[in-house]
Structures are given as structure tokens and as C-alpha cells.
Scaffold this active site. Structure first.
Site, PDB file in Angstrom:
ATOM      1  N   GLU A 284       0.842  -1.212   0.000  1.00 36.98           N
ATOM      2  CA  GLU A 284       0.000   0.000   0.000  1.00 36.98           C
ATOM      3  C   GLU A 284       0.871   1.254   0.000  1.00 36.98           C
ATOM      4  O   GLU A 284       0.566   2.239  -0.675  1.00 36.98           O
ATOM      5  CB  GLU A 284      -0.950   0.013   1.212  1.00 36.98           C
ATOM      6  CG  GLU A 284      -1.940  -1.137   1.238  1.00 36.98           C
ATOM      7  CD  GLU A 284      -2.742  -1.297  -0.045  1.00 36.98           C
ATOM      8  OE1 GLU A 284      -3.002  -0.294  -0.730  1.00 36.98           O
ATOM      9  OE2 GLU A 284      -3.092  -2.439  -0.391  1.00 36.98           O
ATOM     10  N   TRP A 287       1.665   1.806  -3.400  1.00 35.99           N
ATOM     11  CA  TRP A 287       0.632   2.480  -4.209  1.00 35.99           C
ATOM     12  C   TRP A 287       0.765   3.996  -4.062  1.00 35.99           C
ATOM     13  O   TRP A 287       0.537   4.753  -5.008  1.00 35.99           O
ATOM     14  CB  TRP A 287      -0.778   2.042  -3.786  1.00 35.99           C
ATOM     15  CG  TRP A 287      -1.224   0.800  -4.508  1.00 35.99           C
ATOM     16  CD1 TRP A 287      -1.225  -0.474  -4.013  1.00 35.99           C
ATOM     17  CD2 TRP A 287      -1.721   0.716  -5.857  1.00 35.99           C
ATOM     18  NE1 TRP A 287      -1.699  -1.335  -4.975  1.00 35.99           N
ATOM     19  CE2 TRP A 287      -2.016  -0.638  -6.111  1.00 35.99           C
ATOM     20  CE3 TRP A 287      -1.953   1.644  -6.864  1.00 35.99           C
ATOM     21  CZ2 TRP A 287      -2.521  -1.078  -7.334  1.00 35.99           C
ATOM     22  CZ3 TRP A 287      -2.459   1.206  -8.089  1.00 35.99           C
ATOM     23  CH2 TRP A 287      -2.736  -0.146  -8.315  1.00 35.99           C
ATOM     24  N   TRP A 369     -15.895  11.870 -12.641  1.00 38.22           N
ATOM     25  CA  TRP A 369     -15.043  11.565 -11.494  1.00 38.22           C
ATOM     26  C   TRP A 369     -14.405  12.824 -10.894  1.00 38.22           C
ATOM     27  O   TRP A 369     -14.115  12.900  -9.711  1.00 38.22           O
ATOM     28  CB  TRP A 369     -13.955  10.540 -11.864  1.00 38.22           C
ATOM     29  CG  TRP A 369     -12.997  10.980 -12.940  1.00 38.22           C
ATOM     30  CD1 TRP A 369     -13.079  10.703 -14.270  1.00 38.22           C
ATOM     31  CD2 TRP A 369     -11.804  11.772 -12.785  1.00 38.22           C
ATOM     32  NE1 TRP A 369     -12.027  11.276 -14.960  1.00 38.22           N
ATOM     33  CE2 TRP A 369     -11.225  11.934 -14.071  1.00 38.22           C
ATOM     34  CE3 TRP A 369     -11.162  12.352 -11.695  1.00 38.22           C
ATOM     35  CZ2 TRP A 369     -10.045  12.661 -14.287  1.00 38.22           C
ATOM     36  CZ3 TRP A 369      -9.992  13.071 -11.901  1.00 38.22           C
ATOM     37  CH2 TRP A 369      -9.446  13.218 -13.187  1.00 38.22           C
ATOM     38  N   TRP A 392      -9.292   8.166  -7.830  1.00 37.06           N
ATOM     39  CA  TRP A 392     -10.567   8.434  -8.519  1.00 37.06           C
ATOM     40  C   TRP A 392     -10.490   7.945  -9.963  1.00 37.06           C
ATOM     41  O   TRP A 392     -11.431   7.346 -10.482  1.00 37.06           O
ATOM     42  CB  TRP A 392     -10.917   9.919  -8.456  1.00 37.06           C
ATOM     43  CG  TRP A 392     -11.667  10.235  -7.197  1.00 37.06           C
ATOM     44  CD1 TRP A 392     -11.140  10.666  -6.019  1.00 37.06           C
ATOM     45  CD2 TRP A 392     -13.083  10.084  -6.978  1.00 37.06           C
ATOM     46  NE1 TRP A 392     -12.141  10.800  -5.086  1.00 37.06           N
ATOM     47  CE2 TRP A 392     -13.341  10.458  -5.642  1.00 37.06           C
ATOM     48  CE3 TRP A 392     -14.155   9.688  -7.772  1.00 37.06           C
ATOM     49  CZ2 TRP A 392     -14.630  10.437  -5.087  1.00 37.06           C
ATOM     50  CZ3 TRP A 392     -15.435   9.661  -7.222  1.00 37.06           C
ATOM     51  CH2 TRP A 392     -15.656  10.035  -5.897  1.00 37.06           C
TER      52      TRP A 392
HETATM   53  C1  LIG Z   1     -11.664   7.325  -4.432  1.00 32.07           C
HETATM   54  C2  LIG Z   1     -10.439   7.242  -3.547  1.00 32.07           C
HETATM   55  C3  LIG Z   1      -9.846   8.429  -3.106  1.00 32.07           C
HETATM   56  C4  LIG Z   1      -8.689   8.373  -2.303  1.00 32.07           C
HETATM   57  N1  LIG Z   1      -8.108   9.542  -1.868  1.00 32.07           N
HETATM   58  C5  LIG Z   1      -6.989   9.500  -1.108  1.00 32.07           C
HETATM   59  C6  LIG Z   1      -6.365  10.695  -0.639  1.00 32.07           C
HETATM   60  O1  LIG Z   1      -6.781  11.818  -0.939  1.00 32.07           O
HETATM   61  N2  LIG Z   1      -5.270  10.580   0.165  1.00 32.07           N
HETATM   62  C7  LIG Z   1      -4.741   9.362   0.499  1.00 32.07           C
HETATM   63  O2  LIG Z   1      -3.741   9.318   1.218  1.00 32.07           O
HETATM   64  N3  LIG Z   1      -5.294   8.225   0.048  1.00 32.07           N
HETATM   65  C8  LIG Z   1      -6.399   8.246  -0.731  1.00 32.07           C
HETATM   66  N4  LIG Z   1      -6.973   7.068  -1.160  1.00 32.07           N
HETATM   67  C9  LIG Z   1      -6.258   5.792  -0.899  1.00 32.07           C
HETATM   68  C10 LIG Z   1      -6.656   5.065   0.388  1.00 32.07           C
HETATM   69  O3  LIG Z   1      -8.042   4.946   0.479  1.00 32.07           O
HETATM   70  C11 LIG Z   1      -6.145   5.746   1.655  1.00 32.07           C
HETATM   71  O4  LIG Z   1      -4.767   6.020   1.532  1.00 32.07           O
HETATM   72  C12 LIG Z   1      -6.319   4.821   2.867  1.00 32.07           C
HETATM   73  O5  LIG Z   1      -7.671   4.486   3.032  1.00 32.07           O
HETATM   74  C13 LIG Z   1      -5.820   5.511   4.111  1.00 32.07           C
HETATM   75  O6  LIG Z   1      -6.045   4.712   5.227  1.00 32.07           O
HETATM   76  P1  LIG Z   1      -4.846   4.107   6.061  1.00 32.07           P
HETATM   77  O7  LIG Z   1      -3.844   5.171   6.344  1.00 32.07           O
HETATM   78  O8  LIG Z   1      -5.447   3.419   7.229  1.00 32.07           O
HETATM   79  O9  LIG Z   1      -4.245   3.110   5.017  1.00 32.07           O
HETATM   80  P2  LIG Z   1      -3.321   1.807   5.197  1.00 32.07           P
HETATM   81  O10 LIG Z   1      -4.075   0.662   4.628  1.00 32.07           O
HETATM   82  O11 LIG Z   1      -2.833   1.673   6.575  1.00 32.07           O
HETATM   83  O12 LIG Z   1      -2.127   2.107   4.197  1.00 32.07           O
HETATM   84  C14 LIG Z   1      -0.928   2.779   4.602  1.00 32.07           C
HETATM   85  C15 LIG Z   1      -0.681   3.974   3.705  1.00 32.07           C
HETATM   86  O13 LIG Z   1      -0.507   3.569   2.359  1.00 32.07           O
HETATM   87  C16 LIG Z   1      -1.065   4.530   1.479  1.00 32.07           C
HETATM   88  N5  LIG Z   1      -2.165   3.919   0.728  1.00 32.07           N
HETATM   89  C17 LIG Z   1      -3.016   2.962   1.138  1.00 32.07           C
HETATM   90  N6  LIG Z   1      -3.864   2.624   0.144  1.00 32.07           N
HETATM   91  C18 LIG Z   1      -3.547   3.393  -0.904  1.00 32.07           C
HETATM   92  C19 LIG Z   1      -4.064   3.521  -2.232  1.00 32.07           C
HETATM   93  N7  LIG Z   1      -5.068   2.766  -2.690  1.00 32.07           N
HETATM   94  N8  LIG Z   1      -3.482   4.418  -3.062  1.00 32.07           N
HETATM   95  C20 LIG Z   1      -2.447   5.181  -2.640  1.00 32.07           C
HETATM   96  N9  LIG Z   1      -1.915   5.109  -1.393  1.00 32.07           N
HETATM   97  C21 LIG Z   1      -2.461   4.222  -0.542  1.00 32.07           C
HETATM   98  C22 LIG Z   1      -1.594   5.663   2.338  1.00 32.07           C
HETATM   99  O14 LIG Z   1      -0.605   6.663   2.430  1.00 32.07           O
HETATM  100  C23 LIG Z   1      -1.818   4.966   3.659  1.00 32.07           C
HETATM  101  O15 LIG Z   1      -1.798   5.847   4.760  1.00 32.07           O
HETATM  102  C24 LIG Z   1      -8.137   7.106  -1.954  1.00 32.07           C
HETATM  103  C25 LIG Z   1      -8.754   5.935  -2.403  1.00 32.07           C
HETATM  104  C26 LIG Z   1      -9.900   6.013  -3.178  1.00 32.07           C
HETATM  105  C27 LIG Z   1     -10.531   4.726  -3.653  1.00 32.07           C
END
Ligand SMILES: Cc1cc2nc3c(=O)[nH]c(=O)nc-3n(C[C@H](O)[C@H](O)[C@H](O)COP(=O)(O)OP(=O)(O)OC[C@H]3O[C@@H](n4cnc5c(N)ncnc54)[C@H](O)[C@@H]3O)c2cc1C
Length: 487
Positions: A284, A287, A369, A392
């Protein structure tokens, strides 16, 4: 004054931390008087002004950083305006010998930084920038043909083939003294916090912006959540993800700290954690790196389709009532409403639910979107210039390595699968608190619930409509590619 005695200026941006901050560490090491500045820049071309929730976060983060600096005898200078003007003026005002910052990767930001660097160098100031916020800087990762990546898996593979990320730097034990009499704005004058109305109560109850908050959050994740991460990260009620995204967004913790923080040595003290969890977490983080790679190579990712064939997508006129229902979490689709209300209350939404609400907006409501992206930009505390548009576009099908457009999420099935007991829905949609798990994701099928709306659209019919629109786009593609060209 020799060059080495001239004050050093450290410009902090999306790196609001003391630990693992190479620019700050370099400033500390020089030993000359140190001025640390943060500039609120809402005017420079190509720099996207922060949304409301992110502004709220920034206030808390700057407040925490000021306190941390004060405890080391230092202070944070606040200035606002176009960064080029403000930084050059401040550098001249203090007679800086060195200016340090950590690199940024957005197009507008890079243009600003390059202009400042050129001007400062011309006046004999030493300028140095550092890698701090990405493990792999976008230009260092290339396909074998020397091109930027468009697909995640090979991108990640190429990243892993690089040297392991450097060890994080400790916070400086001591910092050189500040220069007295450097003027600073007052944080409260920036009005980053909402007042009329004050909608931030839920944010205050949920988050602790700042480096200490980030550290605690990461520690809790490592000791309590990581062990279930791979198996349960898609369940919104399970609360196993790190919730580090806003801390990462503002650089209160670095990806280097995370990478090393989940290494076998670092986890030796915690109860046994299966490797799959660590792999999934790092994937993640990967990503995030990928999104920044995409943004670096396409700076207008928030406004332009990554796949240009989507420029021909026939978006209908926006139905305002449906859009407002989506924004307010009153669509009548429980998992969508729970997600949108979680967002409104806390400034955050679980990743799986972000995908569901985005798919619903784009495909069932047929809203462009970009409109959803902008709403998230304004309401998310983690609104990120790369992750938000990349995600998005991923859901829309127009992005890199995207979910195909014809894969339309069924929010009822998604709810039944990932929130099987309905706990997540019950948390955010109290009208459904007494509905049994079996009916909670489609209450209209069992006669509806008083006080909760009927679905604003028919899921099946709108799915078909979206698929027809997609087919129309593809037909136009075939038509336009079948014509003769001059070459
Ligand atoms: C429509 C949509 C919009 C989003 N907008 C944002 C946003 O504005 N900012 C944002 O940080 N993330 C965004 N995300 C990605 C993701 O949803 C969040 O990073 C994640 O939910 C944050 O929760 P966490 O810190 O507990 O993630 P964890 O699962 O603990 O992941 C650790 C870190 O990895 C990164 N990460 C995780 N998933 C993704 C992903 N799919 N893409 C890119 N990085 C990721 C984040 O920095 C996150 O804090 C978006 C996803 C979707 C589907």
C-alpha cells in the site's frame, strides 16, 4: 561574517516533523543561526489550495510543530503569500548563507522551487534539497525502455530492485539558536479552523495532528493492528488499517520510518506477525509511491484523464439533487451513506468504502469523477494531490492500471461481503441501528425503514446505463480510429 556564520534558512513544506527530516538535520549540522519557516501559499500558479478539512489539519500540525521546536529552543516562522516572493524576501532579510528544503513532486511546486533555486543561487546563496517524502523519487524508476511506469506491479518490482531505503534520521538532539526579531504571522490569523459554523467537532474527536500523534498512531498499528492487516483490511468495521494517511500527507512521519518500522528487527518486540501483513502494508505504501510517480509525469492528473480515450465519455448533465444526496449520505444505499457520513464526521473514509462510494457516483449516478475528486479534496483530512486523483481515476477506469470501466461495484453485495454484520453501517447510519444484518444492506427489499430514504436510483438500471455509455465511448473510438490520416 563568513559564509559559514551566515544564518541558515530551512523551509518546511509537506514535512512537518523533526525526525527523519534531512533538510532540518542539515541546518542543525551547520551550526549557524537557524530560521525555520512555513509559508502558506495559496496563490502560486499550479499549487492547489487546500480543502477545508486539510486546512483544519494543517493548523493542528503547525501548532504541534511550533511546540516541538520551542521545546528545543527554536521557533517556527510563519509567512504567507506566493512562495517565490516570500522566500526570497526572507532569505534577503536574514542574509541567509544556506537555504535547505525537502523535495516536492507536484508540477506547480517544482516550478516554484526551481525558480527560487535559480534566484538564490544567482545571489550566491547555497541551496540544497533532499529526498524525504518518497522512498523512490519518480525519475529514478523507469521501464526497461526508459519510460515512466503505467502499471503498478512492474513499478513495484522495479522499486524493490533498487537499494533498500536509507535508515531514518533521528530528530536533532539540539538545534542552533533562532535569529531574534524575525517577524512571524500569527497562526490564528490564517483562519485555517472553521468557525461559522464550526464543523470540526468530529475531526477533533478523531485525530491528533502532529508528529507525536503520528508516532502513537504508528505504534498502535504495529502492536495491535498489523497482525490482522492482510486478512481484514477490506473490512471497514475491523479498524485494522494504520490510519496514517493524513500524517503521511503532511509529512509528520516519513515513508522511511514506516519501511524500517515494520522490518523484522523493528518488530522483534511485538507478538509474532506473519510476513504477509508486512508485505501487504508495504504494497500500500507502494501504491502511494506509484500515485506520485503518475502525478510527477502528469501534473494535471486531477483534471485530465490519464487515458485520453475517456475524453470522449458522454457524461450527462449533473443531477444536482442526486449529487447532494451523495454528498450528504442520503442516497438510500446504506454502505454508500455510511461512507459519506464517516467522511463528513471524521474527515476520513475506509479504503474499501472509498471505492464503493466513488463507483456509485461515477457509474450509478454518472457523475464525472472530477466532481467526486473535488468533494474528497475538500472533505478529507488526508486529501493528497497524487493519491486522490490517481484513485478516482482508478475507479473511473480512466486511470493507470485501472479497474475496467465495465466492472461496476454492486454496493449491496460489497456491503454484504465486507460489512457482513452491518456494524459499519450501524455506526454511521443510526436510522438503521435496529435492522438485522441480513436486511441492512438493502432495507428497501423488506419494506424500507421509517426515516431512511428509499434508494435514489435503481442499481440494476443505472448499471446498464453506464455500460451503454461506455460502449458508446468505445464505438466513437473505433469510428475515429477508422478514418484515413495524412501520414
Ligand atoms: C476514491 C479514492 C480516493 C482516495 N483519496 C486518497 C487521498 O486523498 N489521500 C490518500 O492518502 N489516500 C487516498 N486514497 C487511498 C486510500 O483509500 C487511503 O490512503 C487509505 O484508506 C488511508 O487509510 P490508512 O492510512 O489506514 O491506510 P493503510 O491501509 O494503513 O495504508 C498505509 C498507507 O498507504 C497509502 N495507501 C493505502 N492505500 C492506498 C491507495 N489505494 N493508493 C495510494 N496510497 C495508498 C496511504 O498513504 C496509507 O496511509 C483514496 C482511495 C480512493 C478509492
Amino acid at each position: 561574517m563568513t559564509d559559514i556564520e551566515k544564518p541558515t534558512l530551512v523551509w518546511l513544506r509537506d514535512d512537518l516533523r523533526l525526525a527523519d527530516n534531512p533538510a532540518l538535520a542539515a541546518g542543525a549540522q551547520l551550526g549557524a543561526p537557524l530560521v525555520i519557516v512555513y509559508i502558506l501559499d495559496e496563490m502560486s500558479e499550479g499549487i492547489r489550495p487546500l480543502g477545508g478539512a486539510a486546512k483544519w489539519w494543517l493548523h493542528g500540525s503547525l501548532e504541534a510543530l511550533s511546540k516541538d521546536l520551542a521545546s528545543r529552543g527554536q521557533r517556527l516562522v510563519l509567512r504567507h503569500g506566493p512562495a517565490v516572493d516570500v522566500l526570497l524576501e526572507l532569505s534577503g532579510e536574514i542574509g541567509a548563507g544556506h537555504v535547505f528544503w525537502n523535495r516536492r513532486y507536484g508540477g506547480g511546486e517544482r516550478a516554484v522551487d526551481a525558480a527560487i533555486k535559480t534566484s538564490l543561487k544567482a545571489t550566491g546563496v547555497v541551496v540544497e534539497s533532499f529526498q524525504a517524502n518518497l522512498l523512490h523519487e519518480p525519475w529514478t524508476v523507469r521501464t526497461q525502455a526508459g519510460q515512466p511506469f503505467r502499471v503498478y506491479t512492474p513499478f513495484r518490482k522495479a522499486c524493490r530492485a533498487q537499494l533498500p531505503p536509507r535508515t531514518p534520521l533521528p530528530a536533532p538532539d539540539a538545534l542552533p539558536l533562532p535569529l531574534p526579531d524575525v517577524r512571524t504571522d500569527s497562526l490564528s490569523d490564517w483562519r485555517l479552523m472553521p468557525t461559522k459554523p464550526d464543523w470540526a467537532a468530529g475531526l477533533r474527536a478523531t485525530w491528533t495532528p502532529g508528529e507525536a500523534g503520528a508516532r502513537t498512531q504508528f505504534q498502535t498499528f504495529r502492536t495491535e493492528r498489523l497482525k490482522d492487516y492482510a486478512a481484514r483490511r477490506d473490512e471497514p468495521a475491523a479498524d485494522v488499517s494504520s490510519r496514517l494517511s493524513p500524517h503521511l500527507r503532511f509529512g509528520e512521519i516519513s515513508p522511511f520510518q514506516l519501511w524500517h518500522g515494520v522490518s523484522p528487527e523493528a518488530l522483534a518486540e511485538t507478538p509474532k506477525i506473519e510476513l504477509a501483513n508486512v508485505d501487504k502494508f508495504l504494497s500500500e505504501i507502494g501504491w502511494r509511491e506509484f500515485s506520485w510517480h503518475l502525478l510527477f509525469h502528469q501534473p494535471d492528473l486531477a483534471t485530465r484523464n490519464f487515458q485520453s480515450r475517456f475524453d470522449a465519455f458522454p457524461w450527462p448533465a449533473v443531477n444536482e439533487a442526486s449529487l447532494v444526496a451523495w454528498q450528504q449520505g442520503r442516497t438510500g444505499i446504506p454502505i454508500v451513506d455510511a461512507g459519506m457520513r464517516e467522511l463528513w464526521q471524521t474527515g476520513f473514509m475506509h479504503n474499501r468504502v472509498r471505492m464503493i462510494v466513488a463507483s456509485f457516483l461515477i457509474k450509478n449516478l454518472m457523475v464525472d469523477w472530477r466532481i467526486g475528486e473535488a468533494w474528497f479534496w475538500d472533505t478529507l483530512v488526508d486529501a493528497d494531490a497524487a493519491n486522490n486523483p490517481a484513485s478516482w481515476q482508478w475507479v473511473a477506469g480512466s486511470g493507470a492500471d485501472a479497474a475496467p470501466y465495465f466492472r461496476v461495484f454492486n454496493p449491496v453485495l460489497q456491503g454484504e461481503k465486507f460489512d457482513a454484520r452491518g456494524d459499519y453501517v450501524r455506526t454511521y447510519v443510526p436510522e438503521l441501528a435496529n435492522v438485522p444484518a441480513k436486511q441492512i444492506h438493502a432495507p428497501w427489499k423488506s419494506g424500507g425503514v421509517a426515516g431512511y430514504p428509499e434508494p435514489i436510483v435503481d442499481l440494476g438500471a443505472t448499471r446498464e446505463r453506464a455500460l451503454r455509455a461506455f460502449a458508446q465511448m468505445r464505438e466513437e473510438e473505433v469510428d475515429s480510429s477508422s478514418g484515413f490520416t495524412d501520414d
